[in-house]
Design an enzyme around this catalytic site. Structure first.
Site, mmCIF file in Angstrom:
data_model
loop_
_atom_site.group_PDB
_atom_site.id
_atom_site.type_symbol
_atom_site.label_atom_id
_atom_site.label_comp_id
_atom_site.label_asym_id
_atom_site.label_seq_id
_atom_site.Cartn_x
_atom_site.Cartn_y
_atom_site.Cartn_z
ATOM 1 C CG ASN A 17 2.914 0.483 3.306
ATOM 2 O OD1 ASN A 17 4.022 0.891 3.028
ATOM 3 N ND2 ASN A 17 2.488 -0.692 2.900
ATOM 4 C CB CYS A 72 -0.867 0.044 1.254
ATOM 5 S SG CYS A 72 -2.084 -1.271 1.324
#
Ligand code: SF4
Length: 469
Positions: free
Chosen positions: A119, A18
C-alpha cells in the site's frame, strides 16, 4: 466526493489507495480469515484483489480484477488454505489497473518464493526501474510494487535472511510503502520510514494479524495490539515476533487525508478515532464558516461524520439529505457530459421531504475538479432547497499526491486556477467554506504522530521529482 471528468467507474471519485491484510495462524484457515479481512478493507480499493497462502511451505495464490465478493468463491478459498496468508485490495495509483497488476505479487527465485502486498507509492520509480533493468531485471507489471519485490529478492542474494533483505532493500527506497512479505516460513510486515500509510498488528487467539486499518482486525474477531512504527519491520516465525528498527528515523508523516476520507470511520489510526476526527473537522468548519441555515446534510459517505460535527457545533439540525445507491457496482460510463450527470444521479438522489423549502448546509470532504459538487448541489436545488451552502471538511487541494492517492496534477485541480468566489460560482453554491490549514492541524488531537499535508500545502516530507499526470 468529487468525481473526475474522464470516463470512470461511477462508484469512484477521489480514489482510495490499497489495503493489505496478513495472518499467521497455526490452526490454518488463513485464506478464509484474509478474505474477511479484505472485505473490511474493500473501501481502500475496488479494482482488483488477491490472496497468497503458505501451506507446508508451499505457496499458492489467486488474484483477479473485481471486488472481493466477485473474485473469491468458496472452492477457491478452500484450495488456498494454509497457516500463513497475505491479501490485497487494489486501486491503481501506479501502473494500469489490469489483471497483471493485481496483488499479491508472487515470485519464485533462487532462494524460494515470496509474496508481496503493498500500500502506497514509491517516488522516483522511473529511475529505479531503469536502474534495475540495466542490471538485467525483466518486469511483468507496470506496478511499483514489483520493483519492491525485485529489490527484496536481489538483496536476499546477499543477506542471511529474508528480513535482512527486506531491511536492506527498503532502506534504499523512497516513498510510501506499508508492506507485507511472506516467505515459506516467515510473515514480515514493514512500514516506510516516513510512516505515510497506516499498518497495524493484532492478535486473534494464537494468530498474529496485520492490516492497513484496525477495522479489518476487528472484523476477523481479533484485537489490535499496536501500530508499526515508521521504518519498523516485524517478523513472525513459528508464532514468535521480532522487531527490527534499523530503518526507524524518528520521523512520522502519516497521510492526514486518511482521517478525512480514506479510512473507515470505525478505524483508529495512531490512537485517533477516524470517526471522531471527521466530527472534529465538522465542528472546526462550523466555527470557521458559520451560516444561517435550517438543515445540515452530509454527502455520503465520508461527508456524513463531518456534517454531524457541523450540526453539533452550529446547533442547526442534522438531516439526511441524500440517499446513496450502494449497488452501483463497477459499471463504466461513457465520457460525455450527459453520462457523467447521469452517473451522479444513479449514485445519489436528494430527499425532497427533508430539504424542500430549507436553507441547507451541504458538507463534503473535498473538491477536486469541481464538476461533481455542482451536480450534487443541483440535486438539492431540484429537490426544493432554497439555499445551498457548501462546506468542505478539508483545505483546498493545491498540489498532487506522490504517495498513493490519485490527487491529480495542478492543471486539473480547480483550486489552482480559481479563487474561492469563482469556485463558489462554478459550483452554484450560495456560499462556500473550506477547512483552514490551522484547523487541519487540530482535527486529530489524539493522534500520536506527525502528518503529511503535501496536497494542501505543496510541501512534502520528502523530495519529489515529477508531477503526476
Ligand atoms: S500528499 Fe496529501 S494525500 Fe498524499 S500522503 Fe500527503 S496528505 Fe496524503
Amino acid at each position: 466526493m468529487d468525481l473526475p471528468q474522464q470516463a470512470q467507474p461511477i462508484n469512484q471519485g477521489l480514489h482510495e489507495e490499497c489495503g493489505v491484510f496478513g495472518i499467521y495462524d497455526p490452526a490454518g484457515g488463513c485464506a478464509q480469515t484474509t478474505y474477511y479481512g479484505l472485505y473490511a478493507l474493500q473501501h481502500r480499493g475496488q479494482e482488483a484483489c488477491g490472496i497468497a497462502a503458505i501451506n507446508n511451505r508451499e505457496q499458492s495464490f489467486y488474484k483477479d480484477v473485481g471486488l472481493v465478493s466477485e473474485v473469491f468463491q468458496r472452492e477457491t478459498l478452500e484450495r488456498l488454505n494454509g497457516t500463513m496468508a497475505v491479501g490485497h485490495v487494489r486501486y491503481a495509483t501506479t501502473g494500469a489497473g489490469e489483471r497483471e497488476n493485481a496483488q499479491p505479487l508472487t515470485i519464485k527465485y533462487v532462494k524460494g518464493t515470496l509474496a508481496v502486498v503493498h500500500n502506497g507509492n514509491l517516488v522516483g520509480i522511473d529511475r529505479l526501474r531503469q536502474e534495475f533493468e540495466y542490471k538485467g531485471a525483466i518486469f511483468h507489471t507496470t506496478s511499483d510494487s514489483e520493483l519492491i519485490a525485485y529489490a527484496i529478492a536481489q538483496a536476499r542474494l546477499h543477506c542471511g535472511s529474508v528480513e535482512q533483505a527486506v531491511c536492506r532493500a527498503t532502506a534504499e527506497l523512497k516513498g510510501a510503502f506499508s508492506l507485507l512479505v511472506m516467505s515459506p516460513q516467515k510473515l514480515i510486515a514493514c512500514r516506510d520510514p516516513w510512516g505515510f500509510r497506516p499498518l497495524c498488528m493484532g492478535r486473534k487467539g494464537e494468530a498474529i494479524v496485520f492490516a492497513s486499518e484496525s477495522c479489518a482486525i476487528q472484523a476477523v474477531g481479533g484485537h489490535v495490539e499496536r501500530e508499526l512504527e515508521p521504518g519498523e519491520i516485524v517478523v513472525v516465525q513459528d508464532g514468535e515476533i521480532r522487531s527490527i528498527r534499523d530503518n526507524c528515523r524518528g520521523e512520522s508523516h502519516l497521510c492526514i487525508f486518511e482521517y478525512i476520507y480514506f479510512a473507515r470511520p470505525d478505524s483508529v489510526i495512531a490512537g485517533q478515532s477516524v470517526h471522531q476526527a471527521r466530527v472534529n473537522a465538522g465542528r472546526l468548519l462550523a466555527r470557521e464558516h458559520p451560516v444561517e441555515a435550517d438543515l445540515v446534510v452530509g454527502v455520503p459517505d465520508s461527508g456524513l461524520d463531518a456534517a454531524r460535527g457541523y450540526a453539533l457545533e452550529s446547533g442547526i439540525p442534522l438531516g439526511m439529505g441524500f440517499v446513496k445507491n450502494r449497488y452501483v457496482g463497477r459499471t463504466f460510463i461513457t465520457p460525455d457530459q450527459a453520462s457523467r450527470e447521469q452517473a451522479v444521479r444513479i449514485k445519489l438522489s436528494a430527499l425532497a421531504s427533508e430539504v424542500a423549502g430549507k436553507r441547507v448546509v451541504m458538507v463534503d470532504d473535498s473538491i477536486v475538479r469541481g464538476t461533481t459538487c455542482r451536480q450534487i448541489i443541483n440535486l438539492l436545488r431540484e429537490a426544493g432547497a432554497t439555499q445551498v451552502h457548501m462546506r468542505v471538511s478539508a483545505p483546498p487541494f493545491i498540489a498532487p499526491c506522490y504517495f498513493g492517492t490519485d490527487i491529480p496534477n495542478r492543471e486539473k485541480l480547480i483550486a489552482c486556477h480559481h479563487s474561492l468566489e469563482e469556485i463558489q460560482h462554478l459550483a452554484g453554491a450560495d456560499s462556500l467554506g473550506y477547512l483552514s490549514l490551522e484547523s487541519l492541524d487540530k482535527l486529530a488531537p489524539d493522534a500520536k504522530c506527525g502528518f503529511c499535508r503535501g496536497c494542501f500545502t505543496g510541501e512534502y516530507p520528502i523530495e519529489v521529482e515529477e508531477e503526476n499526470s
